[in-house]
Write a protein that holds these residues in place. Structure first.
Motif: not given
Length: 315
Positions: A258, A162, A239, A254, A164
């Motif tokens: 993902q 992910s 994350a 986030v 962020y």
């Protein structure tokens, strides 16, 4: 922690959603890494049901040494008392109950773990490490060249990667292509770094991604928190945990989905087939008895659960 000799290569799709992560929660083996030994996980027991599956030398020692980057909450990290906690240590304790040995975690930088495993510094590596063909075959993903003997993996969880940002400062970032022309913090030797290198090749001239690699994910988070980069990337569970806990949930958010879910694997040397098979049997035992599900539920990682252990299931 998902194609590199890194803490998590060939990207992966991190487990649930930020709110699902429970608040309950290399190693520069040649000299300059944190060589701190974490608190042992598991305990030796002559009555453990699967003890006879282990190599005789490990049974005699009553200990399995584990290489791990213990800065990757909630997968593995140290709590306020210095105890090693997280998904991996809890799973190791459960595996130890089956095999009749304790698992001793040794801390170090992620990109040195496989080197340490090959050199015999420890018996296995368990550190949110993505199982992929490059690692299985000992190939550098950047050059395609052989850099050492590969390893075998016992796969135990599925996760992805992910992006962020600072909370309220997404700067239009919703996916990897939006990182062109921006600064990105990553942990060195991870899938996140590999993905960033792949993505920047697609960026137009003059708008490449400025990639800032760090020894551990906490350093990457600190860089983002200070505003030194536009975004950071890590495995989704990490994350999401950072988003949930850093600054009481006020520091990060986030962005986007993902990507590229892939298995985490326990890495063992190619020659250690008996240890590999014993770990697989122990993992299947705790899946069957329900202990595995309880541990993942505790850390909010239940969406990454596997139904059965696999050997070298990564691509």
């Amino acid at each position: 922690m998902t194609a590199s000799s890194t803490r998590r290569t060939t990207a992966r799709s991190r487990i649930a959603a930020a709110g699902a992560i429970a608040v309950a929660g290399t190693l520069l083996l040649t000299g300059c890494g944190d060589q701190t030994k974490g608190k042992d996980s598991g305990s030796a027991s002559s009555t453990a049901p699967l003890a006879d599956l282990l190599p005789s030398d490990l049974r005699s020692k009553g200990e399995i040494k584990v290489g791990s980057d213990i800065h990757y909450a909630p997968v593995e990290f140290k709590d306020s008392s210095g105890k090693v906690v997280g998904i991996d240590p809890d799973l190791a304790t459960a595996l130890g109950d089956q095999l009749g040995v304790k698992f001793s975690f040794e801390d170090g930088t992620f990109d040195g773990l496989l080197t340490g495993l090959r050199s015999g510094r420890f018996n296995m590596a368990m550190s949110a490490m993505t199982d992929n063909k490059n690692r299985q075959e000992g190939v550098d993903p950047d050059t395609g060249k052989k850099v050492g003997e590969g390893v075998d993996f016992v796969d135990y969880l599925t996760a992805g990667v992910s992006i962020y940002t600072r909370k309220g400062e997404t700067k239009g970032i919703t996916d990897w292509s939006d990182l062109c022309g921006k600064k990105l913090a990553v942990q060195r030797g991870t899938v996140s770094e590999d993905l960033a290198k792949q993505e920047t090749k697609k960026c137009p001239a003059g708008k490449k991604i400025s990639i800032e690699p760090f020894d551990d994910d906490q350093q990457s988070q600190t860089r983002l928190r200070s505003g030194g980069v536009d975004a950071a990337s890590s495995d989704f569970p990490v994350a999401a945990y950072a988003v949930k806990t850093s600054g009481g949930g006020k520091d990060f958010e986030v962005v986007g989905d993902q990507v590229e879910a892939a298995p985490y694997g326990i890495a063992v040397a190619k020659k250690d087939t008996q240890l590999r098979d014993a770990l697989k049997a122990a993992l299947n035992a705790i899946i069957k008895n329900g202990e595995y599900a309880k541990i993942l539920q505790k850390w909010g990682a239940q969406d990454g659960a596997v139904k059965e252990a696999a050997i070298n299931g990564g691509k």
